[in-house]
Design an enzyme around this catalytic site. Structure first.
Site, PDB file in Angstrom:
ATOM      1  CB  ALA A   1       3.972   7.940   6.681  1.00 12.41           C
ATOM      2  CE  LYS A   2      -1.948   3.726   2.900  1.00 17.68           C
ATOM      3  NZ  LYS A   2      -1.523   2.327   2.918  1.00 17.68           N
ATOM      4  N   GLY A   3      -0.422   8.573   2.562  1.00 19.05           N
ATOM      5  CA  GLY A   3      -0.770   9.768   1.809  1.00 19.05           C
ATOM      6  C   GLY A   3      -1.939   9.496   0.893  1.00 19.05           C
TER       7      GLY A   3
END
Ligand code: NAD
Length: 435
Positions: free
Chosen positions: A124-126
């Site tokens: 995931a990444k934000g």
């Protein structure tokens, strides 16, 4: 230089420090390697389609009360690329250059990185589009908390576990943990990693990426039958990854010839006094006032004759333009994406062993995993235990990738993708397609 514009490049990867030459943006670079690895694995078409797309993409508007009394609205993203193997894992960056495409590419990257070292995590990444250098601590705290609240439905120790990335640090992780815990009505330390040690962080996390680079380099030297003692190393970037890699490699008996930061580098063919350089940077922040060595530019540094080159600063510094002039025998990719897809074949043809980023710099996420395990177990390990377990994972992962490379006659990079894609694909097959 490419003339064709890739759709992702068109969609907004920009000409600045996070930018890639046209046709060399991170998602495209990654997908070029994905396709090659999928081909070698004979991956079925349906799974290829699944693994080419993110599972979930969230966009939130984040109203923040600024210190001047006005309300500003920021845009934030969180992308869960794949969670077949476990909760999404990946950092949150605060930067004006953040785009949804970049976050998507980085989330995919995290999927392969977690799988190559066999962690029970997905990717995931934000990111939030903002300029933290122009914001006060109070504004950053309100931004972090409101962003956390905006994406709270995806967050959780069993679903999505963020970490620090560009311009975020343990302070922001503490705010994320607190905001999440307030909503849940009880303290949940395992919702985020990279926290201060005093509130559930892990010993050894700060050094973990550099330590992993050192271990991977040591294994590569063994594979090539080269001695460790006296190995000549050049490091680009003297931040967390570069400085700790240099320090630990010097401790192993390697000779650090050159290091650099954003303003250029210092070079001594006889070997730098790395402890002295570290002390200088601690006091003066940058290398430019260090006078006990020659100066080199960042471009020259990459082309110095050495045994090991560690690009540990930026993306895309080794491209088809300069790859032919690299004189290292081993490249240990401390940074994410320092080598363009086009440069790979030039380096391979020259017989240079590239330890790919998803393996070389996986020490950081591995100790993040240890942090999550310790938080969930409520039992904390001493630093020696952390380092021993990290060593074991890095060594076995390196060997698995090296053996995949040998069996299939492919580069370490393609082998690393093959190991990780195979692991993700296996879980998809076992779980069955809910399609
Ligand atoms: P950092 O901010 O601590 O250090 C970055 C270093 O690069 C600094 O010395 C900076 O001066 C230098 N730099 C900036 N621009 C440069 C330029 N144009 N030329 C040469 N040097 C330049 O960052 P970091 O945490 O060490 O991360 C470095 C790289 O490693 C990034 O690609 C990051 O994504 C990757 N990475 C970091 C971790 C981690 O745990 N910190 C984990 C995995 C991957």
């Amino acid at each position: 230089m490419h003339t064709q514009t890739h759709p992702v490049a068109k969609a907004g990867i920009r000409p600045d420090k996070h930018t890639f030459l046209v046709g060399e943006n991170p998602f495209e670079s990654m997908m070029a390697r994905f396709d090659e690895a999928a081909h070698h694995l004979n991956l079925e078409v349906g799974l290829r389609k699944v693994l080419r797309n993110p599972e979930k993409q969230i966009i939130v508007s984040i109203p923040v009360l600024m210190d001047n009394g006005e309300v500003e609205v920021f845009t934030g993203y969180r992308v869960l690329y794949n969670t077949a193997r476990g909760p999404g894992k990946g950092g949150i960056r605060f930067d004006m250059q953040v785009t949804q495409d970049e976050v998507k590419a980085l989330a995919a990257w995290m999927t392969w990185k977690c799988a190559v070292v066999n962690l029970p995590f997905g990717g995931a990444k934000g990111g939030v589009v903002c300029d933290p250098s122009k914001m006060s601590m109070a504004e950053l705290e309100r931004l972090t908390r409101r962003y956390t609240s905006g994406i709270i439905d995806t967050l959780g120790p069993d679903s999505d576990v963020p970490a620090p990335d560009v311009n975020t640090n343990e302070r922001m992780m503490a705010w994320i943990m607190d905001t999440y815990s307030m909503h849940k009505r009880h303290t949940v330390t395992a919702v985020v990693t990279g926290k201060p040690v005093a509130m559930g962080g892990s010993l050894g996390r700060r050094e973990a990426t550099g330590r992993g680079c050192m271990i991977a380099t040591r294994e590569a030297l063994k594979l090539k039958g080269m001695p460790i003692e006296g190995t000549r190393v050049v490091v680009q970037g003297f931040g967390n990854v570069g400085s700790i890699s240099a320090e630990l490699m010097a401790e192993q008996g390697m000779k650090i010839l050159a290091v650099s930061d954003k303003d250029g580098g210092i070079y001594d063919p006889k070997g730098l006094d790395i402890k002295g350089v570290l002390a200088h940077v601690k006091e003066h922040k940058y290398l430019k006032s260090y006078t006990k060595a020659d100066r080199v530019t960042n471009a020259e540094l990459l082309e110095l004759e050495c045994d090991v080159l560690v690009p540990a600063a930026l993306e895309n510094v080794i491209t088809e333009e300069n790859a032919g002039r690299i004189r290292a025998k081993i490249i240990c990719e401390g940074a994410n994406g320092p080598t363009s897809a086009d440069a790979d074949s030039i380096l391979n043809d020259a017989g240079i062993l590239v330890i790919p980023d998803i393996l070389a710099n996986a020490g950081g996420v591995t100790v993040s995993y240890f942090e999550w395990v310790q938080d969930r177990g409520g039992y904390f390990w001493d630093e020696e235990t952390v380092n021993t377990r990290l060593e074991k994972i890095m060594v076995s992962s390196f060997q698995e990738v090296a053996s995949m490379a040998q069996r299939n006659n492919v580069s370490m990079r393609i082998a690393a993708y093959m190991v990780s894609i195979d692991r993700v694909a296996t879980v998809h097959r076992l779980r069955g397609m809910y399609a």
